[in-house]
Design an enzyme around this catalytic site. Structure first.
Site, PDB file in Angstrom:
ATOM      1  CE1 TYR A   1      -4.316  -0.984  -0.133  1.00 44.77           C
ATOM      2  CE2 TYR A   1      -3.410  -2.866   0.754  1.00 44.77           C
ATOM      3  CZ  TYR A   1      -4.448  -2.336   0.143  1.00 44.77           C
ATOM      4  OH  TYR A   1      -5.574  -3.206  -0.251  1.00 44.77           O
TER       5      TYR A   1
ATOM      6  CD  GLU B   1      -6.892  -5.745   0.762  1.00 39.47           C
ATOM      7  OE1 GLU B   1      -5.575  -5.976   1.035  1.00 39.47           O
ATOM      8  OE2 GLU B   1      -7.459  -5.024  -0.023  1.00 39.47           O
TER       9      GLU B   1
ATOM     10  CE1 TYR C   1     -11.395 -14.198  -6.575  1.00 41.75           C
ATOM     11  CE2 TYR C   1     -13.958 -13.540  -6.801  1.00 41.75           C
ATOM     12  CZ  TYR C   1     -12.776 -13.034  -6.400  1.00 41.75           C
ATOM     13  OH  TYR C   1     -12.244 -12.126  -5.865  1.00 41.75           O
TER      14      TYR C   1
ATOM     15  NE  ARG D   1      -5.133 -13.887 -17.454  1.00 44.93           N
ATOM     16  CZ  ARG D   1      -4.186 -13.417 -17.530  1.00 44.93           C
ATOM     17  NH1 ARG D   1      -3.575 -13.200 -16.506  1.00 44.93           N
ATOM     18  NH2 ARG D   1      -3.528 -12.921 -18.701  1.00 44.93           N
TER      19      ARG D   1
ATOM     20  N   GLY E   1     -22.520 -17.752 -22.436  1.00 50.81           N
ATOM     21  CA  GLY E   1     -21.042 -18.431 -22.571  1.00 50.81           C
ATOM     22  C   GLY E   1     -20.434 -19.118 -21.514  1.00 50.81           C
ATOM     23  CB  VAL E   2     -16.990 -18.979 -20.163  1.00 51.42           C
ATOM     24  CG1 VAL E   2     -16.691 -17.684 -19.776  1.00 51.42           C
ATOM     25  CG2 VAL E   2     -16.332 -20.115 -19.372  1.00 51.42           C
TER      26      VAL E   2
ATOM     27  CB  ILE F   1     -22.550 -21.678 -17.845  1.00 49.44           C
ATOM     28  CG1 ILE F   1     -23.626 -22.901 -17.374  1.00 49.44           C
ATOM     29  CG2 ILE F   1     -21.291 -22.573 -18.001  1.00 49.44           C
ATOM     30  CD1 ILE F   1     -24.120 -23.611 -18.401  1.00 49.44           C
TER      31      ILE F   1
ATOM     32  CG  PHE G   1     -17.131  -7.599 -15.370  1.00 53.40           C
ATOM     33  CD1 PHE G   1     -17.609  -8.021 -16.612  1.00 53.40           C
ATOM     34  CD2 PHE G   1     -16.008  -7.026 -15.080  1.00 53.40           C
ATOM     35  CE1 PHE G   1     -16.861  -7.454 -17.735  1.00 53.40           C
ATOM     36  CE2 PHE G   1     -15.245  -6.418 -16.032  1.00 53.40           C
ATOM     37  CZ  PHE G   1     -15.582  -6.739 -17.552  1.00 53.40           C
ATOM     38  CG  PHE G   2     -15.566 -13.966 -15.647  1.00 51.96           C
ATOM     39  CD1 PHE G   2     -16.024 -13.997 -14.356  1.00 51.96           C
ATOM     40  CD2 PHE G   2     -16.137 -14.768 -16.749  1.00 51.96           C
ATOM     41  CE1 PHE G   2     -16.742 -15.553 -14.048  1.00 51.96           C
ATOM     42  CE2 PHE G   2     -17.006 -15.904 -16.299  1.00 51.96           C
ATOM     43  CZ  PHE G   2     -17.228 -16.125 -15.177  1.00 51.96           C
ATOM     44  N   GLY G   3     -13.361  -9.818 -14.331  1.00 55.53           N
ATOM     45  CA  GLY G   3     -12.276  -8.781 -14.526  1.00 55.53           C
ATOM     46  C   GLY G   3     -12.563  -7.865 -13.372  1.00 55.53           C
TER      47      GLY G   3
END
Length: 397
Positions: free
Chosen positions: A95, A137, A185, A201, A268-269, A271, A382-384
């Protein structure tokens, strides 16, 4: 605590960030990686190339500036970003480095307009904001099961469609994997031969919590696409028995326990997190009214169809809708073309709890339609970098 003067300076200069935010954050990242290239082991290189990370940081800084006197109001956003940070291995010592380069970038872009008084106020404000992130965190690290990354072995590799492959991951040291909420994830860290830095990723867990393994399901991206570097490496170079590094599960997009009707809407992915949620419903609340709506290009790229149908047989009040843009065999889809409001109305009513995941344009369209229908319980992933799909101006195009 910040002084009233500092609060006033930060809030009065916040509108500048709305105009110059992305320029400031682009300058920030350029200087940061020049002076600290080792941080490229943490940051997603593809998001940098596409400008996603710069936009997300600009939005976060602007939101913090606007609410500097009531940071508790943006705690949900802080937690969402903190989940990403924890899964990437961001630590307290990072930080001060970020703060130094952020202030330098503000000075560099704004020039003389960034007076010493303004820079000093922003420095104080950043210290408070960083403290909030560090505390949140740290709590997440303590709850995660383990810190940073651990070695896992690919126990099984299964093709789910023409472009999606599942990887079953077991801890190299043995034992059970940490439990998680359906929809969360993990981060996967790999070292690609010929690359100077590691690549990380994040992939949704595509099965309900199991003691013995994590399952992720990865779409093969086009090789020229920056986001395809890791996915192609996993598809082509990682075999059963290979070792990769994995972080503990994270994320604030997960299935809420309840009795409301639920709809899983994916493209799409997108899913993949829905598979975890659907399996959990089938396993624990099979009487819950459940709709599973999935859109894909055609049946060849439609992953998990048989698995979804199997889970649905165990749900008393469940219905499925498959939409194929260009079906190879029209008898295999329920609808042809694109998901629209008329289709949604057949599966979703105002009281339905909706979970949405897929490509950015798909999510923007679906969430807009649900809102027009009066649906208020909408959760999405959202993937990102974090984006707010409920506001048009924040959606990438």
């Amino acid at each position: 605590m910040l002084s009233q003067k500092t609060i006033e300076i930060v809030k009065s200069t916040a509108p500048v960030l709305e105009v110059k935010g992305t320029e400031i954050t682009s300058t920030f990242y350029k200087n940061l990686f020049t002076n600290h290239p080792e941080l490229l082991n943490i940051f997603n290189h593809a998001n940098q190339k596409k400008g996603r990370q710069q936009t997300a940081l600009a939005n976060a800084v602007y939101a913090a500036a606007q609410n500097i006197d009531k940071l508790e109001s943006i705690l949900p956003v802080v937690k969402q970003i903190a989940h990403k940070h924890r899964s990437l291995g961001v630590k307290p010592e990072h930080y001060p480095i970020v703060g130094e380069h952020l202030l330098q970038a503000i000075k560099q872009v704004l020039g003389e307009a960034a007076t010493d008084e303004i820079i000093e106020a922003w420095g104080e404000a950043y210290g408070v904001i960083a403290g909030v992130f560090i505390d949140v965190e740290e709590n997440m690290y303590q709850e995660a099961g383990y810190r940073d990354f651990k070695p896992f072995i690919v126990a099984k590799k299964v093709m789910e469609s023409e472009c999606v492959t599942s990887f079953y991951l077991q801890p190299k040291e043995g034992g059970n994997v940490p439990t998680y909420m359906p929809g969360q994830y993990i981060s996967v860290r790999v070292r690609i031969p010929g690359e100077e830095f590691t690549h990380i990723r994040q992939y949704s867990l595509s099965s309900a919590p199991m003691d013995e393994y994590f399952r992720i399901s990865v779409k093969r991206e086009a090789e020229q696409n920056p986001i395809g570097k890791v996915s192609n490496f996993l598809h082509d170079q990682i075999a059963e028995g290979s070792e990769i590094e994995v972080s503990a599960p994270a994320g604030d997009f997960y299935l809420e326990n309840g009795e409301l009707p639920v709809a899983f809407i994916s493209g799409g992915v997108g899913i993949t997190p829905m598979m975890s949620m659907l399996e959990e419903v089938a396993r624990t609340t099979p009487k819950r009214r459940t709709s599973f709506i999935h859109a894909s290009r055609n049946e060849g790229v439609h992953a998990f169809k048989e698995e979804v149908d199997t889970h649905m047989t165990g749900i008393e009040n469940g219905e499925v809708g498959y939409i194929y843009e260009n079906p190879l065999d029209e008898s295999l889809s329920h609808f042809t073309g694109y998901l629209n409001k008329e289709i949604l109305k057949q599966y979703v009513d105002v009281g339905t709890e909706c979970y949405v995941c897929g490509p950015a344009p798909f999510m923007k369209a679906v969430i807009g339609m649900l809102q027009e229908m009066g649906v208020s319980k909408i959760r999405y992933e959202f993937f990102g970098p974090a984006m707010d799909f409920t506001k048009k101006e924040s959606v990438p195009v």
